[in-house]
Design a protein around this motif. Structure first.
Motif, PDB file in Angstrom:
ATOM      1  N   UNK A 178      37.098  -7.897   5.221  1.00 48.71           N
ATOM      2  CA  UNK A 178      36.193  -8.724   6.029  1.00 48.71           C
ATOM      3  C   UNK A 178      36.483  -8.621   7.519  1.00 48.71           C
ATOM      4  N   UNK A 179      37.764  -8.592   7.890  1.00 50.65           N
ATOM      5  CA  UNK A 179      38.143  -8.708   9.298  1.00 50.65           C
ATOM      6  C   UNK A 179      38.842  -7.473   9.842  1.00 50.65           C
ATOM      7  N   UNK A 238      42.637  -1.438   0.813  1.00 52.38           N
ATOM      8  CA  UNK A 238      41.650  -2.266   1.507  1.00 52.38           C
ATOM      9  C   UNK A 238      40.911  -3.111   0.474  1.00 52.38           C
ATOM     10  N   UNK A 239      40.807  -4.409   0.722  1.00 56.43           N
ATOM     11  CA  UNK A 239      40.101  -5.310  -0.197  1.00 56.43           C
ATOM     12  C   UNK A 239      39.820  -6.624   0.513  1.00 56.43           C
ATOM     13  N   UNK A 240      38.993  -7.450  -0.107  1.00 57.07           N
ATOM     14  CA  UNK A 240      38.793  -8.799   0.407  1.00 57.07           C
ATOM     15  C   UNK A 240      40.109  -9.558   0.346  1.00 57.07           C
TER      16      UNK A 240
END
Length: 211
Positions: A146-147, A163-165
């Motif tokens: 997200x960021x 990479x993941x939420x």
């Protein structure tokens, strides 16, 4: 194997527990340590519940008694409830479960308690426990989708990147979901070699099954 949590309830598993039993035990112990579990004291007799993975032959039997939870592989016939769960993250499907509804809800509370850590703290805990394992990368990068915020653990080459939420990262690093399952579901993206994939799978399995 027996472990007593902070509020005094003993969680008991077989010495050679199956991966599914270990996953159930990890979730219950995490809930008990957070103090988020319902009261398990039963003044008359133990309560027996089967936990069954949907679309899979995996199952476990839990016997809930005053101050004690016993977990073994397989399903007994005389259970008061059968709780259907997703094999991926043990999410309880109440509609697909049968039997005592209060017992089903109690098991749902135990299995689906919130992650005890934010994703950065969870990443630190994961690295602290697994960094010394053979074949682990010298540097692990966990990135919030997200960021694009990152946590860099260790230093040097080789590097591995995930990479993941943020919620998935937290659940992954605390053993709530499996690494290969999350990859297969498209919940994470990775950057690294195939041999590293095997090593990372083992490292995350330590968090998921080594309870």
């Amino acid at each position: 194997m027996t472990e007593v949590d902070q509020i005094g309830a003993g969680v008991v598993t077989e010495d050679d527990a199956t991966p599914f039993v270990r996953t159930v035990a990890r979730s219950i112990r995490s809930a008990l340590r957070q103090g988020t579990s319902p009261s398990l004291g039963v003044p008359t007799s133990p309560q027996t519940v089967v936990i069954s993975a949907k679309g899979s032959p995996q199952s476990a039997t839990c016997i809930l008694a005053d101050g004690r939870i016993e977990i073994s592989h397989g399903a007994v016939e005389a259970a008061m409830a059968t709780v259907a769960v997703d094999a991926y993250d043990l999410a309880v499907d109440v509609d697909a479960s049968i039997g005592d509804i209060d017992l089903i809800k109690s098991i749902a509370t135990l299995l689906n308690s919130p992650s005890p850590s934010d994703w950065k703290s969870a990443a630190d805990g994961f690295w602290l426990r697994t960094a010394g394992a053979p074949g682990m990368p010298n540097e692990l990068i966990l990135e919030c989708a997200q960021t694009q915020d990152r946590v860099v653990l260790g230093e040097g080459l080789p590097t591995y990147r995930i990479v993941a939420d943020r919620d998935v990262l937290s659940r992954l690093c605390t053993g709530t979901v499996g690494f290969l399952e999350a990859l297969d579901a498209g919940d994470i993206a990775v950057q690294g070699s195939f041999p590293q994939l095997s090593v990372m799978t083992g490292a995350f399995n330590t968090m998921r099954f080594d309870v």
